[in-house]
Design a protein around this motif. Sequence first.
Motif, PDB file in Angstrom:
ATOM      1  N   TYR A 178     -17.098  38.078  26.630  1.00 16.84           N
ATOM      2  CA  TYR A 178     -16.722  37.013  26.328  1.00 16.84           C
ATOM      3  C   TYR A 178     -15.004  37.888  26.479  1.00 16.84           C
ATOM      4  CZ  TYR A 178     -15.442  38.325  21.261  1.00 16.84           C
ATOM      5  OH  TYR A 178     -15.176  39.199  20.609  1.00 16.84           O
ATOM      6  N   TYR A 179     -14.318  38.785  26.517  1.00 15.10           N
ATOM      7  CA  TYR A 179     -12.998  39.225  26.657  1.00 15.10           C
ATOM      8  C   TYR A 179     -13.012  38.969  28.145  1.00 15.10           C
ATOM      9  CZ  TYR A 179     -12.545  40.192  21.433  1.00 15.10           C
ATOM     10  OH  TYR A 179     -12.083  40.788  20.883  1.00 15.10           O
ATOM     11  N   TYR A 232     -17.433  46.006  16.207  1.00 13.37           N
ATOM     12  CA  TYR A 232     -18.023  45.907  17.661  1.00 13.37           C
ATOM     13  C   TYR A 232     -18.741  47.270  17.792  1.00 13.37           C
ATOM     14  CZ  TYR A 232     -15.084  41.821  18.049  1.00 13.37           C
ATOM     15  OH  TYR A 232     -14.886  40.312  18.049  1.00 13.37           O
TER      16      TYR A 232
END
Length: 338
Positions: free
Chosen positions: A216-217, A160
């Motif tokens: 999303y975490y 990422y």
Amino acid sequence: MFFIISFVLFFSIFQSSLSNEINLYTTRHYEADYEIYRKFQNITGIKVNVVSGKSKPLEKRIIEEGKNCKGDLFFLADAGRLYSAEKKNLFQKIKSSLLNEKIPTHLRNDYWYGITKRARIIFYNPEYINSEKIKNLNYEDLGNKEWNDSIAIRQSNNVYNQSLVASLIYNLGEKKTSEWLENFVNNFYKTPMGNDRAQILAVAAGEAKLAIANTYYYALMLSGKKGKSQQEAAKKVKPLFPNKNNRGTHINISGIGVLKHSPNKINAIKFLEFLVSEEAQIHLSKNSFEYPIVENIEIPEILKLISKEFKEDKDTPVEIYGKFQTRSFNLMLEKKWN
Ligand SMILES: [Fe+2]
């Protein structure tokens, strides 16, 4: 004898044409993904066999199996990984006007298709930082002196991060990105370690001023699915979508390609087309807290709440994360990002 051989041959062709299944290799481990596979099976009668694992071992397995590989599809998180599989010649081109119509051009290429989308953003604790002061922050500003000893981010081997740096090379050029990286790495609050959630926790605890992590975490922590203490920590933290006054926030995808020797190609394409249906897109977003890849799909309440200032970078093709991956990683290592 001739009749027996012909019959066996005919029977095996007949059987394989009837093979109502697909074999999906995936690096995703969400229970919600399995629910959507079951739904596809109920609607079409096509059984989805899942082989799950980490990207490198699955890649290795597909290469070793070669022409005998029974896999039809390969589902990976991050455009950088999809590109890597593409360059190893694992995918084949397919034709689907539906996929081309529904998935924006910058989120797919000839070999793979984005299925869900995520943003890599900044998190801060408003107890220590004035929201007003940082509301127009860009990724580029994270190299400024004022952020010395402030930034929490995971290691350089994380794909990422490599994709984020690749997007900077694409937009700023290699020279400017290299200068920026030098200062950015100097601004880390400590030697990077841990996953994205660990960076958010460091900001919640007041150890770091800013964290970089995928949306999303944070949503997952806020939802309570990661336990009460992570939920409480997430509540202390606020999201900030960088570059909203210029190109927009860095976007990445989870995506799928059809494998080169796919024995069930037609079913595989049907499956891909199902994943971009409104039903599947809503389901995936609701459960994984990623953004739908298809425009104008309803997103869950938590995502709505955190995404008010979200302006997405729609000009950077995600494919370049793979193309620039080696350059990004080398630059990161050169600047001593561990
Ligand atoms: Fe992730």
